[in-house]
Write a protein that holds these residues in place. Sequence first.
Motif, mmCIF file in Angstrom:
data_model
loop_
_atom_site.group_PDB
_atom_site.id
_atom_site.type_symbol
_atom_site.label_atom_id
_atom_site.label_comp_id
_atom_site.label_asym_id
_atom_site.label_seq_id
_atom_site.Cartn_x
_atom_site.Cartn_y
_atom_site.Cartn_z
ATOM 1 N N ILE A 76 0.827 -1.202 0.000
ATOM 2 C CA ILE A 76 0.000 0.000 0.000
ATOM 3 C C ILE A 76 0.862 1.253 0.000
ATOM 4 N N GLY A 77 1.784 1.361 0.947
ATOM 5 C CA GLY A 77 2.663 2.520 1.024
ATOM 6 C C GLY A 77 3.589 2.405 2.211
ATOM 7 N N PRO A 78 4.784 2.993 2.121
ATOM 8 C CA PRO A 78 5.763 2.875 3.201
ATOM 9 C C PRO A 78 5.305 3.521 4.508
ATOM 10 N N GLN A 79 4.392 4.476 4.438
ATOM 11 C CA GLN A 79 3.908 5.132 5.655
ATOM 12 C C GLN A 79 3.134 4.184 6.565
ATOM 13 N N TYR A 80 2.739 3.010 6.058
ATOM 14 C CA TYR A 80 2.002 2.038 6.855
ATOM 15 C C TYR A 80 2.885 0.884 7.311
ATOM 16 N N CYS A 81 4.197 0.989 7.112
ATOM 17 C CA CYS A 81 5.141 -0.053 7.488
ATOM 18 C C CYS A 81 5.972 0.400 8.682
ATOM 19 N N THR A 82 6.285 -0.539 9.567
ATOM 20 C CA THR A 82 7.180 -0.274 10.687
ATOM 21 C C THR A 82 8.154 -1.432 10.803
ATOM 22 N N PRO A 83 9.350 -1.166 11.326
ATOM 23 C CA PRO A 83 10.325 -2.252 11.509
ATOM 24 C C PRO A 83 10.097 -3.027 12.802
ATOM 25 N N TYR A 84 8.982 -2.782 13.477
ATOM 26 C CA TYR A 84 8.684 -3.437 14.746
ATOM 27 C C TYR A 84 7.197 -3.780 14.780
ATOM 28 N N PRO A 85 6.800 -4.751 15.604
ATOM 29 C CA PRO A 85 5.377 -5.103 15.700
ATOM 30 C C PRO A 85 4.560 -3.950 16.286
ATOM 31 N N VAL A 86 3.349 -3.791 15.790
ATOM 32 C CA VAL A 86 2.424 -2.774 16.292
ATOM 33 C C VAL A 86 1.144 -3.481 16.701
ATOM 34 N N GLU A 87 0.719 -3.247 17.934
ATOM 35 C CA GLU A 87 -0.517 -3.857 18.418
ATOM 36 C C GLU A 87 -1.692 -2.971 18.053
ATOM 37 N N LEU A 88 -2.668 -3.562 17.362
ATOM 38 C CA LEU A 88 -3.877 -2.862 16.965
ATOM 39 C C LEU A 88 -5.084 -3.678 17.398
ATOM 40 N N ALA A 89 -6.186 -3.004 17.618
ATOM 41 C CA ALA A 89 -7.432 -3.686 17.977
ATOM 42 C C ALA A 89 -8.484 -3.343 16.936
ATOM 43 N N VAL A 90 -9.246 -4.344 16.502
ATOM 44 C CA VAL A 90 -10.336 -4.152 15.556
ATOM 45 C C VAL A 90 -11.641 -4.197 16.341
ATOM 46 N N VAL A 91 -12.425 -3.120 16.233
ATOM 47 C CA VAL A 91 -13.684 -3.013 16.956
ATOM 48 C C VAL A 91 -14.809 -2.886 15.945
ATOM 49 N N LYS A 92 -15.789 -3.769 16.052
ATOM 50 C CA LYS A 92 -16.940 -3.727 15.148
ATOM 51 C C LYS A 92 -18.130 -3.157 15.900
#
Length: 165
Positions: free
Chosen positions: A23-39
């Motif tokens: 998609i694009g480099p702005q959405y990449c990190t060299p480390y894990p990122v914790e995210l939560a999906v809320v419906k």
Amino acid sequence: MAYPYQPQPSSSAPMPPLPTTIIGPQYCTPYPVELAVVKKVMTIADNLTVTDVNGNIVFKVKGSVFTIRDHRVLVDAAGNPIITLRRKILTMHDRWEAYRGQSTNAKDLIFTLKRSSLMQFKTKLDVFLAGNTKEDVCDFKVKGSWFERSCSVYAGESNNIVAQV
């Protein structure tokens, strides 16, 4: 994507491949990122919110309401469209197409995905990048379960995990 540390190649160990930016480099990190999906369950539209561990909105998925063609738009925290997902009508494997921004123009196609098989107990999706027109082998495989609240993305048909939710 820049890494703070780049290991030097040695004669005994091959260098791991650098990640591919889809998609694009702005959405990449060299480390894990914790995210939560809320419906949101009590809404007319099919909306999801993705937050970081501090509750800050990172992404939103806005669903279509009362339209003939089922589609969703992934937007960033500021509401800028990143990807439009559109379901193909009358396909056996429940095929979706992903386009840049709010486009549905063929030149903006990023990838297509489809269910790996017609009958499934757990979600298995094959992802084909836009340049993979033969679709002999998928570029990524997604395996997961809403019930188990987990999902893994694999590089092609391998066991190499490139992302986990």
